[in-house]
Design an enzyme around this catalytic site. Structure first.
Site, PDB file in Angstrom:
ATOM      1  N   LYS A  34       0.921  -1.224  -0.029  1.00  0.00           N
ATOM      2  CA  LYS A  34       0.077  -0.012   0.002  1.00  0.00           C
ATOM      3  C   LYS A  34       0.975   1.220   0.066  1.00  0.00           C
ATOM      4  O   LYS A  34       0.525   2.209  -0.788  1.00  0.00           O
ATOM      5  CB  LYS A  34      -0.954  -0.155   1.197  1.00  0.00           C
ATOM      6  CG  LYS A  34      -2.207   0.896   1.147  1.00  0.00           C
ATOM      7  CD  LYS A  34      -3.014   0.525   2.284  1.00  0.00           C
ATOM      8  CE  LYS A  34      -3.829  -0.647   2.139  1.00  0.00           C
ATOM      9  NZ  LYS A  34      -4.410  -0.939   3.503  1.00  0.00           N
ATOM     10  N   ARG A 104      -3.330   3.151   8.274  1.00  0.00           N
ATOM     11  CA  ARG A 104      -3.448   1.816   7.412  1.00  0.00           C
ATOM     12  C   ARG A 104      -2.409   1.019   7.409  1.00  0.00           C
ATOM     13  O   ARG A 104      -1.409   1.325   7.129  1.00  0.00           O
ATOM     14  CB  ARG A 104      -3.876   2.428   5.985  1.00  0.00           C
ATOM     15  CG  ARG A 104      -4.717   3.713   5.842  1.00  0.00           C
ATOM     16  CD  ARG A 104      -4.660   4.294   4.342  1.00  0.00           C
ATOM     17  NE  ARG A 104      -5.537   3.129   3.539  1.00  0.00           N
ATOM     18  CZ  ARG A 104      -5.433   3.520   2.151  1.00  0.00           C
ATOM     19  NH1 ARG A 104      -4.664   4.442   1.662  1.00  0.00           N
ATOM     20  NH2 ARG A 104      -6.148   2.701   1.463  1.00  0.00           N
ATOM     21  N   GLY A 113      -8.299  -7.293   3.688  1.00  0.00           N
ATOM     22  CA  GLY A 113      -8.955  -7.132   5.084  1.00  0.00           C
ATOM     23  C   GLY A 113      -8.402  -7.785   6.462  1.00  0.00           C
ATOM     24  O   GLY A 113      -8.808  -7.716   7.359  1.00  0.00           O
ATOM     25  N   MET A 115      -5.570  -6.656   8.305  1.00  0.00           N
ATOM     26  CA  MET A 115      -5.544  -5.686   9.154  1.00  0.00           C
ATOM     27  C   MET A 115      -6.187  -4.577   8.954  1.00  0.00           C
ATOM     28  O   MET A 115      -6.102  -3.930   7.704  1.00  0.00           O
ATOM     29  CB  MET A 115      -3.895  -5.426   9.141  1.00  0.00           C
ATOM     30  CG  MET A 115      -3.059  -6.617   9.752  1.00  0.00           C
ATOM     31  SD  MET A 115      -1.204  -6.552   9.428  1.00  0.00           S
ATOM     32  CE  MET A 115      -0.874  -7.410   7.884  1.00  0.00           C
ATOM     33  N   ARG A 348      -3.231  -1.369  -6.421  1.00  0.00           N
ATOM     34  CA  ARG A 348      -2.494  -2.732  -6.333  1.00  0.00           C
ATOM     35  C   ARG A 348      -2.814  -3.566  -7.427  1.00  0.00           C
ATOM     36  O   ARG A 348      -4.022  -3.449  -8.029  1.00  0.00           O
ATOM     37  CB  ARG A 348      -2.871  -3.373  -4.964  1.00  0.00           C
ATOM     38  CG  ARG A 348      -4.297  -3.665  -4.936  1.00  0.00           C
ATOM     39  CD  ARG A 348      -4.540  -4.286  -3.630  1.00  0.00           C
ATOM     40  NE  ARG A 348      -5.876  -4.206  -3.305  1.00  0.00           N
ATOM     41  CZ  ARG A 348      -6.366  -4.677  -2.106  1.00  0.00           C
ATOM     42  NH1 ARG A 348      -5.828  -4.579  -0.954  1.00  0.00           N
ATOM     43  NH2 ARG A 348      -7.835  -4.558  -2.024  1.00  0.00           N
ATOM     44  N   HIS A 471     -15.561  -8.896   0.907  1.00  0.00           N
ATOM     45  CA  HIS A 471     -14.460 -10.021   1.294  1.00  0.00           C
ATOM     46  C   HIS A 471     -14.822 -11.356   0.890  1.00  0.00           C
ATOM     47  O   HIS A 471     -13.778 -11.898   0.244  1.00  0.00           O
ATOM     48  CB  HIS A 471     -14.546  -9.868   2.941  1.00  0.00           C
ATOM     49  CG  HIS A 471     -13.609 -11.020   3.682  1.00  0.00           C
ATOM     50  ND1 HIS A 471     -13.674 -12.337   3.926  1.00  0.00           N
ATOM     51  CD2 HIS A 471     -12.297 -10.724   3.755  1.00  0.00           C
ATOM     52  CE1 HIS A 471     -12.717 -12.767   4.543  1.00  0.00           C
ATOM     53  NE2 HIS A 471     -11.904 -11.892   4.304  1.00  0.00           N
ATOM     54  N   SER A 803      13.433 -44.345 -18.785  1.00  0.00           N
ATOM     55  CA  SER A 803      12.108 -43.527 -18.352  1.00  0.00           C
ATOM     56  C   SER A 803      11.896 -43.805 -17.007  1.00  0.00           C
ATOM     57  O   SER A 803      11.773 -45.000 -16.630  1.00  0.00           O
ATOM     58  CB  SER A 803      11.048 -43.943 -19.076  1.00  0.00           C
ATOM     59  OG  SER A 803       9.797 -43.517 -18.751  1.00  0.00           O
ATOM     60  N   CYS A 871       7.500 -41.107 -16.480  1.00  0.00           N
ATOM     61  CA  CYS A 871       6.306 -41.630 -16.702  1.00  0.00           C
ATOM     62  C   CYS A 871       5.429 -41.596 -15.611  1.00  0.00           C
ATOM     63  O   CYS A 871       4.443 -42.299 -15.599  1.00  0.00           O
ATOM     64  CB  CYS A 871       6.322 -42.873 -17.673  1.00  0.00           C
ATOM     65  SG  CYS A 871       7.119 -44.307 -16.872  1.00  0.00           S
ATOM     66  N   TYR A 891      11.746 -35.177 -21.711  1.00  0.00           N
ATOM     67  CA  TYR A 891      10.475 -34.982 -21.812  1.00  0.00           C
ATOM     68  C   TYR A 891       9.738 -35.380 -20.484  1.00  0.00           C
ATOM     69  O   TYR A 891      10.477 -36.243 -19.557  1.00  0.00           O
ATOM     70  CB  TYR A 891       9.759 -35.975 -22.832  1.00  0.00           C
ATOM     71  CG  TYR A 891       9.832 -37.105 -22.614  1.00  0.00           C
ATOM     72  CD1 TYR A 891       8.900 -38.072 -21.961  1.00  0.00           C
ATOM     73  CD2 TYR A 891      10.943 -38.092 -23.070  1.00  0.00           C
ATOM     74  CE1 TYR A 891       9.123 -39.329 -21.671  1.00  0.00           C
ATOM     75  CE2 TYR A 891      11.136 -39.434 -22.907  1.00  0.00           C
ATOM     76  CZ  TYR A 891      10.168 -40.059 -22.043  1.00  0.00           C
ATOM     77  OH  TYR A 891      10.143 -41.515 -21.906  1.00  0.00           O
TER      78      TYR A 891
HETATM   79  P1  ADP Z   1      -8.220  -2.474   3.413  1.00  0.00           P
HETATM   80  O1  ADP Z   1      -6.637  -2.741   2.977  1.00  0.00           O
HETATM   81  O2  ADP Z   1      -8.879  -3.261   4.045  1.00  0.00           O
HETATM   82  O3  ADP Z   1      -8.645  -1.834   2.007  1.00  0.00           O
HETATM   83  P2  ADP Z   1      -7.614   0.362   3.376  1.00  0.00           P
HETATM   84  O4  ADP Z   1      -6.439   1.097   4.356  1.00  0.00           O
HETATM   85  O5  ADP Z   1      -7.507   0.544   2.032  1.00  0.00           O
HETATM   86  O6  ADP Z   1      -7.789  -0.980   4.053  1.00  0.00           O
HETATM   87  O7  ADP Z   1      -8.824   1.431   3.874  1.00  0.00           O
HETATM   88  C1  ADP Z   1     -10.263   0.922   4.165  1.00  0.00           C
HETATM   89  C2  ADP Z   1     -11.025   1.981   3.580  1.00  0.00           C
HETATM   90  O8  ADP Z   1     -10.931   3.165   4.026  1.00  0.00           O
HETATM   91  C3  ADP Z   1     -10.765   2.137   2.019  1.00  0.00           C
HETATM   92  O9  ADP Z   1     -12.098   2.430   1.408  1.00  0.00           O
HETATM   93  C4  ADP Z   1      -9.886   3.478   1.952  1.00  0.00           C
HETATM   94  O10 ADP Z   1     -10.267   3.971   0.840  1.00  0.00           O
HETATM   95  C5  ADP Z   1     -10.654   4.250   3.161  1.00  0.00           C
HETATM   96  N1  ADP Z   1      -9.556   5.208   3.501  1.00  0.00           N
HETATM   97  C6  ADP Z   1      -8.465   4.953   4.103  1.00  0.00           C
HETATM   98  N2  ADP Z   1      -7.715   5.840   4.095  1.00  0.00           N
HETATM   99  C7  ADP Z   1      -8.408   7.111   3.768  1.00  0.00           C
HETATM  100  C8  ADP Z   1      -8.179   8.406   3.821  1.00  0.00           C
HETATM  101  N3  ADP Z   1      -7.243   9.142   4.106  1.00  0.00           N
HETATM  102  N4  ADP Z   1      -9.257   9.265   3.214  1.00  0.00           N
HETATM  103  C9  ADP Z   1     -10.456   8.613   2.738  1.00  0.00           C
HETATM  104  N5  ADP Z   1     -10.692   7.473   2.883  1.00  0.00           N
HETATM  105  C10 ADP Z   1      -9.650   6.383   3.241  1.00  0.00           C
HETATM  106 MG    MG Z   2      -7.776  -1.024   0.650  1.00  0.00          MG
END
Ligand code: ADP
Ligand code: MG
Ligand code: MG
Length: 922
Positions: A34, A104, A113, A115, A348, A471, A803, A871, A891
């Protein structure tokens, strides 16, 4: 000495590159996926809210130092906050113009999802008032504040979510409202107070009002979550190392919920289900990020954003295009629009289905975005496997529809057919699958990271809530589990362990069929069919590129005489029909035809038995004379099917008792006849019983079979060789290009070959002379006894090809009998780590593999152009195929259905080992 850098601003991507030595993979490892994506986008002038990343190194340092921040880290974090304040013109904790940030997590590999993110950090009683004054929107502010209390409470302080959901539901009920949108500013204010009480009651202290305290606790919580159970489970399932650590991203908040000129969404730059080159995703107007993924409100299709906000949409499309070209792969992006201004929050590489993986790879090669080699590498052997996996039989689906068993429909989130018994929680689903061996469908309202173990154990997944980016959908696609989400007509009663649609109840353990391709769910079991390869044009294109790579001269670096093109893929096929299928799947040879299968056919078995029971050589020969025409016509069919390609035919291998009735069975019959006083046929039965008893061996696997049987009873193989060469001669006369190779099984010493092979070659020459035709042919042996591998040099003096029969070779190298081992202890061995893998599925490189490697190089010392293949079942296993490539085999031969997988694996091996010289003992 300069202090260690623990924190990088998003605008400092160059410094990060310099710190790791320039390699982007290492930047990803340092900043996490990220963080590196946000930094990379910032560099490319994509609008990203300012922020910074605390490195994965800092995370590891923290975890290794009894959960203490490494020296200097916190100070760097504070300094970076100063920078962000400068960039935004706001101040963290300031009462009149406060900065708010999100915290984040983000490791090198995305773990959907795993962390959790905390939004709106920096809000407290005072700053809330400040923003309320600034925006004039109390409702927005107190909604944001209660979100912080909730998220911070759950994620950072570890309070269970029900603790917040309870008061919220109660409050809504009191007020008589259903949806959050009906709540007013006053309501949110009241809820903020209620949530503060929740925190106090659970922890005995107040929610921290100090923004820096919030920041510090959130940073620590992300670090700690690296070793949370669900993260560890996920890494175990996905094969991700546990010492990578996670980064922490602190980023200026932008708000998609600031009114109807704001919004937020997630999108894939191509369709992750089909691979089509169209934007795919959902968005919501006037909402905050998590609302889209949580599936709380009904989302809009991304294409509609063009109408809602044309300018922002245009910019978004351009950015997506830029990102895809920059990363040369399909991207999964998050965005937020705050009062008409577009912000990108994440990019990503998008997860995709097997079908999409193939289509995107082929399309991107055709678009000139990536090379054919890169296209090949992007697709995994498992993807090919999935594509050839069962789908529902359309006729059966039609019939089910007519019969009225269509139960529900939802979003087709992950394609494929799944039939199984339903369970309503992950633990039960996993238990039923693992302990009871059931096919299981896991049904939930929606899934969470804690459910992943059940999802992995399930054949299919069904949810009543959530959309294509929920998810459940993301995880299912990644692991190739068929999945339908958001089947909203289903009411799930978790307590009663049942679901219902209009009163039509399906209980725990009942069967359903889930069609992840169409999104439909049926009651009962619907039959499936395997899709054909011919229909899959993208896959065929990709495989033709794989073959091109494998066939490139010089792609393999090897000594003179050794193959310098890639590994070929041959097939194991006993009948002409198998051979034809193998050829249509791309096989360029038959590596194993088991002749004894031909003996088992009904009309032939009595003759075979007569041959075995014969008391004189003359009697035996006359029975064999009757069998010869059958074998000859089988072989003719094989040569015709494989016109121009080598066909390896193995001479008789199993012990003779396998062609006779079992001793117990006969004994029972004889005793019954004697007791009942029946005499008709009794003498013959008794005679047969005597013969069977005489053939009894205490360990038939190591007894009279293979070459040993041929030496004791040469008439059988003499007939077989005659049949092979007569067949080859006959088809050659018809213009077919036959290339027979005669394979002698189970050689242990060259002396055995010296006894039998010359006389068989003599027969071959006689037949060709009699028929007046010539064609190339070979005599060779299987290598399945360790002694043969060890004395490969001498054996290669006689045998023209080897073989590997890796099933027997593995049995004899380990001293395991496969059936007994797999039944009694092998599973435990693998589970306890005594063995890394089941050696009958994947070649044991250190032991069996070492023997094979030695065998190839010793053999080629004495016969440089020795043809070597495999084989055994391993010939269809990607890891084993790579190994076969690396030791210089010509082969691999596998079951016809595994051929496409083997072709791709062979190309992967060729690319992986390009320029790497094969190790030989020379
Ligand atoms: P995940 O890895 O579970 O997607 P994220 O860190 O991407 O977690 O964030 C979860 C949600 O919060 C996402 O929809 C993301 O776009 C939103 N989000 C994270 N940081 C910000 C921010 N600085 N401003 C607005 N929305 C945010
Ligand atoms: Mg995200
Ligand atoms: Mg064998």
């Amino acid at each position: 000495m300069t202090e260690k850098k623990w924190v990088y601003l998003f605008s400092e991507v160059e410094a990060a590159e310099k710190a790791v030595g320039g390699d982007w993979e290492d930047v990803r490892a340092l900043l996490g996926g990220k963080g590196s994506g946000l930094a990379d986008m910032t560099r490319a002038n994509v609008p990203v809210p300012p922020g910074f990343t605390v490195t994965t190194e800092a995370c590891n340092a923290y975890l290794n130092a009894d959960e203490k921040f490494p020296p200097g880290m916190w100070e760097q974090e504070l300094a970076s906050m100063r920078y962000v304040e400068g960039a935004t013109g706001k101040k963290f904790g300031d009462v009149s113009n406060p900065l708010l940030v999100s915290c984040r997590s983000g490791a090198k590999f995305s773990m959907p999802g795993m962390m959790d993110t905390v939004l709106n950090i920096g809000l407290n009683d005072e700053t809330a008032k400040g923003i309320a004054k600034q925006t004039g929107d109390d409702r927005f502010v107190y909604d944001a504040y209660r979100r912080l209390l909730e998220m911070f409470g759950e994620v950072v302080l570890g309070i269970p979510d029900e603790a917040f959901e309870g008061p919220m539901d109660e409050y809504k009920e009191e007020k008589g409202v259903k949806s959050d949108t009906e709540l007013s500013a006053e309501d949110w204010k009241n809820l903020v107070e209620k949530f503060k009480v929740v925190v106090r009651e659970h922890l005995g202290f107040d929610f921290p009002q100090d923004p820096y305290e919030q920041l510090r606790l959130a940073t620590e919580a992300v670090f700690k979550s690296w070793f949370g159970k669900r993260a560890v489970d996920y890494r175990n399932a996905a094969g991700i190392a546990h010492d990578l650590g996670t980064g922490v991203n602190i980023q200026t908040m932008v708000f998609g919920n600031m009114g109807w000129d704001s919004g937020t969404g997630v999108a894939f730059t191509r369709d992750p289900a089909t691979g089509e080159a169209i934007m795919y995703g959902d968005y919501l107007m006037n909402a905050q990020g998590e609302d889209v993924v949580a599936g709380i409100r009904n989302t809009e299709k991304i294409a509609n954003l063009e109408k809602d906000m044309p300018a922002a949409f245009q910019e978004f499309v351009e950015i997506c295009d830029k990102l895809e070209r920059h990363y040369t792969d399909m991207q999964d992006v998050e965005f937020t629009i705050e009062q008409n201004k577009l912000w990108m929050l994440q990019t990503r590489t998008g997860k995709r289905t097997a079908k999409a993986a193939v289509k995107i790879a082929v399309d991107m090669v055709n678009e000139g975005l990536i090379s054919k080699e890169e296209g090949i590498i992007r697709v995994q052997p498992d993807d090919v496997d999935t594509l050839l996996h069962p789908q529902f039989d359309l006729g059966a689906i039609e019939a089910a529809r007519k019969a009225g068993t269509l139960y529900a429909s939802g979003v087709n989130a992950s394609p494929g057919a799944a039939v199984g018994q339903v369970y309503f929680d992950a633990d039960t689903a996993e238990r039923m699958a693992k302990e009871e061996g059931q096919d299981v469908i896991m049904v939930r309202p929606f899934t969470k990271p804690d459910d992943v173990h059940g999802m992995l154990a399930a054949k299919g997944i069904l949810t009543s809530e959530g959309g294509a980016t929920s998810h459940a959908a993301v995880v299912a696609r990644q692991f190739g589990v068929p999945c339908v989400v958001g089947a909203a007509m289903i009411r799930i009663d978790l307590e009663k362990r049942q679901m219902s649609v209009d009163g039509n109840v399906v209980k725990n353990g009942e069967w359903i069929s889930v069609d992840g391709t169409t999104g439909e769910v049926f009651i009962g079991q619907i039959s499936t069919i395997a899709p054909t390869l011919e229909e899959q044009t993208d896959l065929l294109t990709l495989l033709s590129w794989a073959d091109e790579i494998s066939a490139t001269p010089g792609i393999r670096t090897a000594p003179d005489g050794w193959p310098t093109t890639g590994l070929q893929v041959w097939a194991n096929a006993d009948y002409p029909a198998d051979a034809r299928r193998a050829r249509s799947y791309g096989a360029v040879g038959i590596g194993l035809c088991r002749t004894e299968h031909m003996f088992f056919e009904q009309e032939r078995l009595p003759t075979v038995q007569r041959m075995i029971l014969a008391d004189t050589s003359a009697e035996r020969k006359s029975a064999l004379d009757e069998l010869l025409p059958f074998q000859r016509s089988d072989f003719e069919g094989l040569f015709e099917a494989m016109d121009g390609y080598p066909v390896i035919i193995r001479l008789i291998d199993p012990p003779l008792h396998e062609f006779l009735p079992s001793e117990e069975e006969l004994l029972e019959e004889v005793i019954t006849m004697r007791v009942k006083g029946e005499t008709l046929g009794l003498a013959e039965k008794e005679d047969l019983l005597d013969h069977v008893k005489a053939l009894h061996e205490s360990n038939p696997m190591m007894g009279l079979r293979g070459i040993r049987l041929s030496i004791m009873m040469p008439e059988i193989v003499e007939m077989q060789v005659r049949a092979i060469f007569e067949a080859a001669a006959n088809v050659t006369l018809k213009g077919v290009h036959a290339l027979p190779e005669v394979m002698i099984p189970l050689t242990g010493t060259v002396n055995e070959l010296n006894v039998i092979q010359p006389s068989l070659e003599q027969i071959a020459k006689e037949v060709m002379q009699d028929k007046g035709v010539e064609f190339p042919y070979k005599f060779g042996t299987m290598i399945e006894i360790p002694r043969a591998a060890v004395t490969a040099g001498e054996i290669a003096d006689v045998a023209e090809f080897f073989s590997f029969g890796t099933n027997d070779l593995t049995q004899m190298t380990y001293g395991y009998s496969r059936d007994d081992a797999e039944r009694n202890f092998l599973l435990k061995y693998v589970e306890d780590g005594i063995l890394p893998k089941n050696p009958f599925q994947t070649i044991d490189r250190d032991g069996v593999g070492r023997l094979m490697e030695m065998c190839v190089s010793e053999g080629r010392k004495n016969r440089t152009d020795l043809e070597v293949g495999i084989c055994g079942e391993h010939g269809g296993d990607p890891d084993s195929i790579e190994f076969c490539y690396s030791i210089g085999q010509n082969y691999v031969s596998c079951s016809p259905f595994r051929i496409p997988i083997a072709r791709l694996s062979a190309a992967h091996a060729a690319l992986k080992y390009k320029g790497v010289a094969i190790m030989t003992d020379n």
